[in-house]
Design an enzyme around this catalytic site. Sequence first.
Site, PDB file in Angstrom:
ATOM      1  N   ASP A  27      15.791 -35.832  29.397  1.00 40.13           N
ATOM      2  CA  ASP A  27      15.796 -36.702  31.024  1.00 40.13           C
ATOM      3  C   ASP A  27      14.763 -35.798  31.802  1.00 40.13           C
ATOM      4  OD1 ASP A  27      17.477 -38.755  30.634  1.00 40.13           O
ATOM      5  OD2 ASP A  27      19.347 -37.782  30.415  1.00 40.13           O
ATOM      6  N   HIS A  59      22.478 -29.618  27.145  1.00 44.94           N
ATOM      7  CA  HIS A  59      23.113 -31.028  25.355  1.00 44.94           C
ATOM      8  C   HIS A  59      24.361 -30.256  25.137  1.00 44.94           C
ATOM      9  CE1 HIS A  59      22.260 -34.216  22.845  1.00 44.94           C
ATOM     10  NE2 HIS A  59      21.862 -35.004  23.709  1.00 44.94           N
TER      11      HIS A  59
HETATM   12  N1  CMC Z   1      23.184 -26.583  34.728  1.00 46.52           N
HETATM   13  C1  CMC Z   1      23.671 -25.422  34.686  1.00 46.52           C
HETATM   14  N2  CMC Z   1      24.784 -25.364  34.059  1.00 46.52           N
HETATM   15  C2  CMC Z   1      25.329 -25.655  32.597  1.00 46.52           C
HETATM   16  C3  CMC Z   1      24.017 -27.071  32.587  1.00 46.52           C
HETATM   17  C4  CMC Z   1      23.524 -27.737  33.552  1.00 46.52           C
HETATM   18  N3  CMC Z   1      22.756 -28.260  32.791  1.00 46.52           N
HETATM   19  N4  CMC Z   1      25.309 -28.346  31.629  1.00 46.52           N
HETATM   20  C5  CMC Z   1      25.004 -26.967  31.074  1.00 46.52           C
HETATM   21  N5  CMC Z   1      25.948 -26.293  31.895  1.00 46.52           N
HETATM   22  C6  CMC Z   1      26.915 -24.805  31.697  1.00 46.52           C
HETATM   23  C7  CMC Z   1      28.185 -25.337  31.777  1.00 46.52           C
HETATM   24  O1  CMC Z   1      28.769 -24.978  32.628  1.00 46.52           O
HETATM   25  C8  CMC Z   1      28.968 -24.807  30.910  1.00 46.52           C
HETATM   26  O2  CMC Z   1      29.499 -23.361  31.558  1.00 46.52           O
HETATM   27  P1  CMC Z   1      30.425 -22.195  31.176  1.00 46.52           P
HETATM   28  O3  CMC Z   1      30.195 -21.816  29.287  1.00 46.52           O
HETATM   29  O4  CMC Z   1      30.124 -21.079  31.867  1.00 46.52           O
HETATM   30  O5  CMC Z   1      31.580 -22.502  31.601  1.00 46.52           O
HETATM   31  C9  CMC Z   1      27.951 -24.148  29.769  1.00 46.52           C
HETATM   32  O6  CMC Z   1      26.343 -24.545  30.081  1.00 46.52           O
HETATM   33  C10 CMC Z   1      28.382 -25.123  28.948  1.00 46.52           C
HETATM   34  O7  CMC Z   1      28.174 -26.960  29.241  1.00 46.52           O
HETATM   35  P2  CMC Z   1      29.089 -27.699  29.646  1.00 46.52           P
HETATM   36  O8  CMC Z   1      29.599 -28.521  29.995  1.00 46.52           O
HETATM   37  O9  CMC Z   1      30.653 -27.409  28.221  1.00 46.52           O
HETATM   38  O10 CMC Z   1      28.981 -28.714  28.037  1.00 46.52           O
HETATM   39  P3  CMC Z   1      28.667 -29.985  27.882  1.00 46.52           P
HETATM   40  O11 CMC Z   1      28.074 -30.351  26.143  1.00 46.52           O
HETATM   41  O12 CMC Z   1      29.911 -30.808  28.025  1.00 46.52           O
HETATM   42  O13 CMC Z   1      27.380 -31.033  28.380  1.00 46.52           O
HETATM   43  C11 CMC Z   1      26.400 -31.663  29.289  1.00 46.52           C
HETATM   44  C12 CMC Z   1      26.835 -31.045  28.181  1.00 46.52           C
HETATM   45  C13 CMC Z   1      24.379 -32.763  29.119  1.00 46.52           C
HETATM   46  C14 CMC Z   1      26.199 -33.140  29.711  1.00 46.52           C
HETATM   47  C15 CMC Z   1      25.938 -31.014  30.870  1.00 46.52           C
HETATM   48  O14 CMC Z   1      25.022 -29.776  29.524  1.00 46.52           O
HETATM   49  C16 CMC Z   1      25.401 -31.357  32.199  1.00 46.52           C
HETATM   50  O15 CMC Z   1      25.882 -32.161  32.340  1.00 46.52           O
HETATM   51  N6  CMC Z   1      23.329 -31.489  32.178  1.00 46.52           N
HETATM   52  C17 CMC Z   1      23.057 -31.588  33.026  1.00 46.52           C
HETATM   53  C18 CMC Z   1      23.021 -33.841  32.930  1.00 46.52           C
HETATM   54  C19 CMC Z   1      22.238 -34.282  32.024  1.00 46.52           C
HETATM   55  O16 CMC Z   1      20.654 -34.152  31.693  1.00 46.52           O
HETATM   56  N7  CMC Z   1      22.516 -34.754  31.266  1.00 46.52           N
HETATM   57  C20 CMC Z   1      21.836 -35.554  30.007  1.00 46.52           C
HETATM   58  C21 CMC Z   1      21.996 -35.181  28.818  1.00 46.52           C
HETATM   59  S1  CMC Z   1      20.735 -35.933  28.138  1.00 46.52           S
HETATM   60  C22 CMC Z   1      20.085 -37.441  27.397  1.00 46.52           C
HETATM   61  C23 CMC Z   1      21.624 -37.890  27.596  1.00 46.52           C
HETATM   62  O17 CMC Z   1      22.409 -37.666  26.865  1.00 46.52           O
HETATM   63  O18 CMC Z   1      21.425 -39.475  27.867  1.00 46.52           O
END
Ligand code: CMC
Length: 432
Positions: A366, A308
Amino acid sequence: MNAKTMLLTDPISGRSVNLPVRDSTIGPAAVDVSGLYKEFGLFTYDPGFVATASCSSSITYIDGEAGILRYRGYPIEDLAAKASFLEVCYLLLYGELPTETVLTKFERSITHHGLINEALKNFFNGFHHNAHPMAMLIGVVGSLSAFYHDTLDLSTPEQRELAAHRVIAKLPTIAAAAYKHTRGEPFIYPRYDMRYVENFLHMMFATPCEQYRVSRLAEKAMNLLFILHADHEQNASTSTVRLAASSGANPYACIAAGITSLWGKAHGGANEEVLNMLEHIGSVEHIETYINKAKDKDDPFRLMGFGHRVYKHYDPRAKILREVCHRVLNELADTNNPLFELALRLEEIALQDEYFVERKLYPNVDFYSGIIYRALGIPVSMFTAMFAIARSVGWMTHWLEMMEDPEQRIGRPRQVYLGHTLRTYQPIGKRQ
Ligand code: CMC
C-alpha cells in the site's frame, strides 16, 4: 495420514499425546491440534492467528522472511511483467495458465457478465452523494445475493463457477457506478469490445457527452496493480470470506463481508491512509516528527504502508511498485512529484531507524500504490475499491477451494473465558 508427529506432554497429568504434523510442499509444516481438546480438555490460544494455519490451500505461497510471493507456483515478478490480469485470474481460479483459446473463452465470459441488473442501479439512489465508495460497494455487492439467491445451488460446480465469474465481472461495474454516484454523473454501461481494465477505466471516466479514450499507460499500470493485489493467501479479508462462507452462506453476501474487512486501515484501507498521511506530513522537514510519533507507544499514529504480519523483509509487491511509480511518473513527465519524493525519503529514513530495523518493518504493497493511482487520476476515496476489484478473484478462488475441501467445517473458534463464574439473579428492587 502423515507419519510425522509431535509429542506433547500435559505437565499437570503427565499424560502425553502424539499430535500429527501436516507437511506442506514448501514452507512450514503445521501441528494438527484438532485432537487436543478431546485428549487434554485444552484449547490452543493464538489471538490474531499469528501461528495458526486455518486450512490447507494450494493457491498462493508466501515466504515472508525471504520476500517471496507466488501464485500457483509462479513468481509474482514474472506474472507482473508478462501476464494480463484476466490471465492471472484464470491461473488463480483453475490452477493453470490458460492457452490462447481458453483465455479468449474466459475473457468472453467475464466481459459478458459485466452488466448489472437494471434494478441494482436503484440501490445507489439510497446513498448520499458523499457516501464512501467502499460503503456503497459493501451494500450493493451484498445485495447481489438478493438477485441470485434462488438460482444458486452451492452443490453444483457449474453454479459455483458462475458465481465466481459474476463477482469478478461485476465488481468493476459496481465500483465505477459508486464513483459516478459521488460525482452526480450518469452510470456508464460496460463495453463488450473492451479489455477488463480498459472497460473499468471507461466506466469510471467516460461521460455520454463525448468520446473518451482510455490511456494505454493507465491501463498497463492498473493491469499490473491488479495482478499484484489479486491474492495473498489467508489475509484478513480472505479469511473473513472463508469464515462467512463456512456456514453455507450466499457467496455474494460473503464477498460483501470480505470487502468490509478489506476496508479497515490495517488492511486494504491503508492505501487511502498512506496518501492522507503523506499529505499531512507535507514536506521532508516534518518526516522526523512523524517517525517519532510512529515510535511513540502512547501515540496511536502508525506509519501507514509500513509493516506486515507475514513479510519480515521488503514486500515483493512494494519493490515492484516503487519501480512502476518511477516509470509512470516519468512517462507522465511528472518527475518532480512531491508526494513521491516525500515517500522515497520517508522510506529511506525509516529503514535506517533502529525501531523499524529491529521490528523488520518495511514498506508494504500500500505504500506506493496510492501515488500511482493518484498520478493516473484515480480519486483517493476509490483506492481501496481498486484493491477490492483486484482481490475479488482471490476471494472467489479461496471460496471455490473451500467448497471442495472434504475437511471443510463451519469455522467456530473457541475462547479463554474470563468472565464471572456463577451469579444469582437479584430482583430489580434488591440491586444496588
Ligand atoms: N508503524 C509503527 N510501528 C509499527 C508499524 C507501523 N506501521 N507496524 C508495526 N509496528 C510495530 C508495533 O507497534 C509492534 O511494536 P512492539 O513490538 O514494540 O509492540 C511491532 O511493530 C509489531 O507490530 P504488530 O502490530 O504486532 O504487527 P501485526 O502483524 O499485528 O500488524 C500490520 C501488521 C500491517 C497491521 C501493522 O504493521 C500496521 O498497522 N501497519 C500499518 C498499516 C498498513 O500499512 N497496513 C497494510 C498492510 S499490507 C496490505 C494489506 O494487508 O492489505
